[in-house]
Design a protein around this motif. Sequence first.
Motif, mmCIF file in Angstrom:
data_model
loop_
_atom_site.group_PDB
_atom_site.id
_atom_site.type_symbol
_atom_site.label_atom_id
_atom_site.label_comp_id
_atom_site.label_asym_id
_atom_site.label_seq_id
_atom_site.Cartn_x
_atom_site.Cartn_y
_atom_site.Cartn_z
ATOM 1 N N ASP A 1 0.799 -1.225 0.000
ATOM 2 C CA ASP A 1 0.000 0.000 0.000
ATOM 3 C C ASP A 1 0.832 1.276 0.000
ATOM 4 O O ASP A 1 0.275 2.361 0.100
ATOM 5 C CB ASP A 1 -0.944 -0.002 1.218
ATOM 6 C CG ASP A 1 -2.150 -0.893 1.010
ATOM 7 O OD1 ASP A 1 -2.730 -0.818 -0.084
ATOM 8 O OD2 ASP A 1 -2.503 -1.662 1.914
ATOM 9 N N HIS B 1 -1.643 -8.498 -2.641
ATOM 10 C CA HIS B 1 -2.050 -9.238 -1.433
ATOM 11 C C HIS B 1 -3.563 -9.452 -1.522
ATOM 12 O O HIS B 1 -4.207 -9.000 -2.456
ATOM 13 C CB HIS B 1 -1.638 -8.514 -0.143
ATOM 14 C CG HIS B 1 -2.400 -7.262 0.182
ATOM 15 N ND1 HIS B 1 -2.465 -6.746 1.456
ATOM 16 C CD2 HIS B 1 -3.138 -6.414 -0.593
ATOM 17 C CE1 HIS B 1 -3.187 -5.646 1.453
ATOM 18 N NE2 HIS B 1 -3.609 -5.417 0.231
ATOM 19 N N HIS C 1 -7.142 -10.079 1.256
ATOM 20 C CA HIS C 1 -7.627 -10.079 2.640
ATOM 21 C C HIS C 1 -9.138 -10.066 2.647
ATOM 22 O O HIS C 1 -9.777 -9.782 1.629
ATOM 23 C CB HIS C 1 -7.049 -8.886 3.415
ATOM 24 C CG HIS C 1 -7.084 -7.588 2.665
ATOM 25 N ND1 HIS C 1 -8.247 -6.937 2.390
ATOM 26 C CD2 HIS C 1 -6.097 -6.849 2.101
ATOM 27 C CE1 HIS C 1 -7.979 -5.836 1.709
ATOM 28 N NE2 HIS C 1 -6.683 -5.753 1.503
ATOM 29 N N TYR D 1 -12.494 2.397 -3.770
ATOM 30 C CA TYR D 1 -11.438 3.404 -3.895
ATOM 31 C C TYR D 1 -11.908 4.565 -4.762
ATOM 32 O O TYR D 1 -12.581 4.355 -5.777
ATOM 33 C CB TYR D 1 -10.209 2.805 -4.587
ATOM 34 C CG TYR D 1 -9.416 1.818 -3.784
ATOM 35 C CD1 TYR D 1 -9.803 0.475 -3.710
ATOM 36 C CD2 TYR D 1 -8.245 2.199 -3.130
ATOM 37 C CE1 TYR D 1 -9.050 -0.456 -2.988
ATOM 38 C CE2 TYR D 1 -7.493 1.273 -2.416
ATOM 39 C CZ TYR D 1 -7.898 -0.035 -2.347
ATOM 40 O OH TYR D 1 -7.167 -0.952 -1.645
ATOM 41 N N HIS E 1 -5.150 -8.217 -5.114
ATOM 42 C CA HIS E 1 -5.095 -6.901 -5.756
ATOM 43 C C HIS E 1 -3.718 -6.277 -5.573
ATOM 44 O O HIS E 1 -3.042 -6.500 -4.575
ATOM 45 C CB HIS E 1 -6.195 -5.968 -5.235
ATOM 46 C CG HIS E 1 -6.195 -5.791 -3.748
ATOM 47 N ND1 HIS E 1 -6.605 -6.763 -2.870
ATOM 48 C CD2 HIS E 1 -5.838 -4.743 -2.961
ATOM 49 C CE1 HIS E 1 -6.512 -6.332 -1.626
ATOM 50 N NE2 HIS E 1 -6.039 -5.102 -1.653
HETATM 51 FE FE LIG Z 1 -5.551 -4.225 0.275
#
Ligand SMILES: [Fe+2]
Lengths: 336, 336, 336, 336
Positions: free
Chosen positions: C227, C262, C264, C270, C302
């Motif tokens: 990120d 990653h 999750h 966004y 993503h």
């Molecule tokens: Fe993420």
Amino acid sequence: NLQADLQALNFSIHQADDPPLFTPVPKPTMVPCHWKHADIMENLDRIGRDIKLEHGSVRRTLRLGNPGLEYGTTPTIWASIQFINPGEVATAHRHTASALRFIMHGKGANTIVDGEQYQMNEGDLVFTPNGAWHDHEHLGDEPMIWLDVLDISLVRSLEAVFYEGSDAPRQPVLNNPQASFSEYGSGIMRPTYPSRLERPNPLLAYPKARMEDAIHNAAMLEPDPHDDTILEFSNPLTGGPANPTIGTFFQRLRPGISLKPHRHTGSSVYHVVRGNGQTVVDDDVFEWAQGDFFSVPPWAKHAHANRSDSDDCLLFQVNDFPVMKTLGLWREETDV
Amino acid sequence: NLQADLQALNFSIHQADDPPLFTPVPKPTMVPCHWKHADIMENLDRIGRDIKLEHGSVRRTLRLGNPGLEYGTTPTIWASIQFINPGEVATAHRHTASALRFIMHGKGANTIVDGEQYQMNEGDLVFTPNGAWHDHEHLGDEPMIWLDVLDISLVRSLEAVFYEGSDAPRQPVLNNPQASFSEYGSGIMRPTYPSRLERPNPLLAYPKARMEDAIHNAAMLEPDPHDDTILEFSNPLTGGPANPTIGTFFQRLRPGISLKPHRHTGSSVYHVVRGNGQTVVDDDVFEWAQGDFFSVPPWAKHAHANRSDSDDCLLFQVNDFPVMKTLGLWREETDV
Amino acid sequence: NLQADLQALNFSIHQADDPPLFTPVPKPTMVPCHWKHADIMENLDRIGRDIKLEHGSVRRTLRLGNPGLEYGTTPTIWASIQFINPGEVATAHRHTASALRFIMHGKGANTIVDGEQYQMNEGDLVFTPNGAWHDHEHLGDEPMIWLDVLDISLVRSLEAVFYEGSDAPRQPVLNNPQASFSEYGSGIMRPTYPSRLERPNPLLAYPKARMEDAIHNAAMLEPDPHDDTILEFSNPLTGGPANPTIGTFFQRLRPGISLKPHRHTGSSVYHVVRGNGQTVVDDDVFEWAQGDFFSVPPWAKHAHANRSDSDDCLLFQVNDFPVMKTLGLWREETDV
Amino acid sequence: NLQADLQALNFSIHQADDPPLFTPVPKPTMVPCHWKHADIMENLDRIGRDIKLEHGSVRRTLRLGNPGLEYGTTPTIWASIQFINPGEVATAHRHTASALRFIMHGKGANTIVDGEQYQMNEGDLVFTPNGAWHDHEHLGDEPMIWLDVLDISLVRSLEAVFYEGSDAPRQPVLNNPQASFSEYGSGIMRPTYPSRLERPNPLLAYPKARMEDAIHNAAMLEPDPHDDTILEFSNPLTGGPANPTIGTFFQRLRPGISLKPHRHTGSSVYHVVRGNGQTVVDDDVFEWAQGDFFSVPPWAKHAHANRSDSDDCLLFQVNDFPVMKTLGLWREETDV
Ligand SMILES: [Fe+2]
Ligand SMILES: [Fe+2]
Ligand SMILES: [Fe+2]
Ligand SMILES: [Fe+2]
Ligand SMILES: [Fe+2]
Ligand SMILES: [Fe+2]
Ligand SMILES: [Fe+2]
Ligand SMILES: [Fe+2]
């Protein structure tokens, strides 16, 4: 003889002439004190002449004491005023006593705390938490004066004093020398990962500009009848006090205001950052001005006033209120 | 004269011959102590003969002291042993010092704490939290002996002593005289509403049978190298200590066990509930038996052993560990 | 017939052809989506022409949907883009769904939330927490566009939707119209009294300038491999998320950076505040630019990249991560 | 065509005939249901005859459904009744859905959860928390019946379903097979070290005897006007719910009592452990007896009564109240 026999076995019984163990309200031996700016400056100067500084290990430091206490400024806190010449270094060390430094005058020093490096200029507040390695160096051109506060009296009464020095005069600095300020300094945005630090409050430095903004905004709030506008430096990770054992408050008294008296547990030391005012503490009346200090004992009735009709007073206060609140010993009387 | 001038202004400076403010590790003045059961009984009897009890206000109470302390059993705690005759009443009062009562011998007393009424029989533990009204009456036929513990030394050093008596000798009892025990006594089921009580721990009484069950089950656990099997009385509302300022532990030493020494901050008082053993505290060796007491100063190295090859030892311990942990001052050295 | 008999009694059994109740990893029906700025603007304009606004009760609002969901932008969140003409008023109401408004374009609107009044200009973030009365009025001269986000899908799936309108178009404003900002806006200094508000986060408005400062300082931090630089809007009272059910992140991608993928739990939407970049979401590749939106389903792999070698990308993200973390359902795979 | 154009771009707008997104109060599609003991037994028997059990992977399990829901007993919870023959094994697996087992009939099974092994006999409650490996084996001589509850509907709506099986049919058992019960089972005494487990509640098993004691003591409490005597299984480490997402209540209705109606958010499933009574849920009247089940939708008005003048009713309830409270969505109306 009963008394002697008991004493030999480490027993005792209550005697009619014992000082009372329990009192209806606190009866501290600490008394209110007032230190005037001129006296501070004169004596800082005087001890500067008398003291030979060697190896950075002795400091030009004027401790604020109390005639009712064997040592310490209050039953829990030691405050002292330190005079630092350009080039002076305090070598790296750490201790269980929590400490803070509030810069009263000058600029150009920097401190390293747990590997993070911060400037210390007039009006800044820097913490050296319990267990954190710290050192500092004055890189500026003019002498500086700051306030040092430790909860060493508390830590001594709990018999938990640890101290460790380092061979290196200064600590190595982290790659990101202000890492925790980068993470938590905004107070309203934070990393998405949990804090990576063991210390309860990641934030070490509270710069003057941020404090002035906060006080400016707080002036919109409903004034407190005892304290007018008052804010506490807080821990952005918990919303609690910036340090777990030393409370740090900043307070503004409007021109002309005379506040109501109150009393509460916990002891305080005030530093006058700006303005002229008066504080009545039980039977003492302190007329204070910029650069002064005064102390308020536990459960002493106290009331502040701003003596100017045109200018604010600004007070920086350190106290042990977080300890009193954490241990369930905070009591307040608002109508006295 | 600099010293005098400074003192007149409530200033001080560090002097070469000052006792050191900071030490590498704690150097408490408290020393380890040992009180033997026979001495306790003899002197309880002796002061019972000397003291005229009037209005319930004077008590047959043997305080456990320390030659290194002006007062108190440790820097934070006062423990005393109380002898109560049938019919005696302690009239209702309250104080900011937290207290507890561990019943050493006898049965038939009952206490009222904040309007709740509990029996106090041998092996029971009852708390009278900071600020809670409490009184008791011995309704049984035989004398009782119990251990009284207060954190009054802590509260005194923080100058937060408040005491209030009542005109009524005993408090009125609530409709449901064991309300909070009905709510929280099971520890694993609780009301669906939030606690209605201001005190941090709703639960006032920890009966012997529940403690014995818990210790029995804990014997299955991996033994602790320093303490064998040890449990802490806890607050069912938070999982934290039963009292915020006084830690209460119950400990079992297996037959024949010799435990490893360790040291840590915080001070302790131990009561031998059952068995014979030995505790080495720094340079002192205490050979103890049922009914004895001994105390361990902060940071003193200590190691326990059970001297019997066939019988358990059971120790009840009070300490100030919750304070040390809450304030971030807990330190331990496991390999000493 | 077994099936019919069971069904009549509200029983069922597992059938071979049932959709699997348990899957090794999440298999959401939501798919990744991308909305381009030009499409948003064109359709906002188009619905503006078609819709007759009456009494402020119908709004020019473009909802961001998902072909895999019956309704909502993600399984928990609805995001929509709202076009507001000068003079428009949204009348006072409240609901259990939490909401927020992020101003995409324009200036001059103000909102009243629980009696506090805040300006809403480009870049500002304002929360309307669960249960808080809110209304707004656009007092500026030019149209505004903002992002509206609600956790209404979450609240619907938990069947806890409450809605209440007010007769008054706008709420009366408190004496101190920004009381909680005065108290908690600095994030590092706070009132000495406990919060007087029932809502979990007292702070309603997070101004653009404060957010930009925080992101600027965070650029010093060790970059996150997935990120780059990312911060979460936080609750100054607890250090937790600014809203208990909607996570709000602000993120900076350095020029030229290609981040690691990653995956999750939790779903995200966004909004591209500035810059050009690419996000790969499972099998979709989104090339995005300023003003775009895109969504990432739970457990979708993503990876983000900044497509410019000279300019930062800034992304505002809303998600349900606080819900996933609070309920113990957060799972992350960093090496995919 | 606007609709089609918008849909192609994953946009939507509010349409006059859309089902309302916001409602004044919750309007769940779930309806109240009642399952009678005889129907449960008959159909358990019937599916037992029809189903060929192979490799332990198919179970004689009767799911409690709802005509208003696509799947699940409530919007968040699945309850089912399971019939287990002697010798049956459920092989080791784990999932993010939290689960529990309440033993309705029989004895002799044992379960291994995260390496700890517990007996499961009539009246016992055992949790298999989110992420915990679990398996069980019925070692007794007679069939058993138990209630299985999972929050799988919640976890599905949040798209966080993970499932993992093991090659080994049963887990290896820890040296101390009931370690966490030894540590936390008493609820009022605990280890002096912090919990070594990652799961929020260390305690896995709540034995019948402890629950009966707690309910017996709670009978002294002021009765609740809606629930008479009701307790929640709690986490001894936090005082919170035993499981973070599934509430577990045990309730006693005095002979002859007719309780007041109330309504609240959250959904419930009740199992009648003993007695005969009546529950009115909105427009439905359920006359229930031992072994029955019934469900209450979110915000449905409900009132319980004991139909016997001589015997207690005992109800075991599972619900999603912890989720509603944690997310700030708990609302209650006590006067309906
Ligand atoms: Fe993420
Ligand atoms: Fe220091
Ligand atoms: Fe004060
Ligand atoms: Fe007392
Ligand atoms: Fe120890
Ligand atoms: Fe709204
Ligand atoms: Fe399972
Ligand atoms: Fe209910």
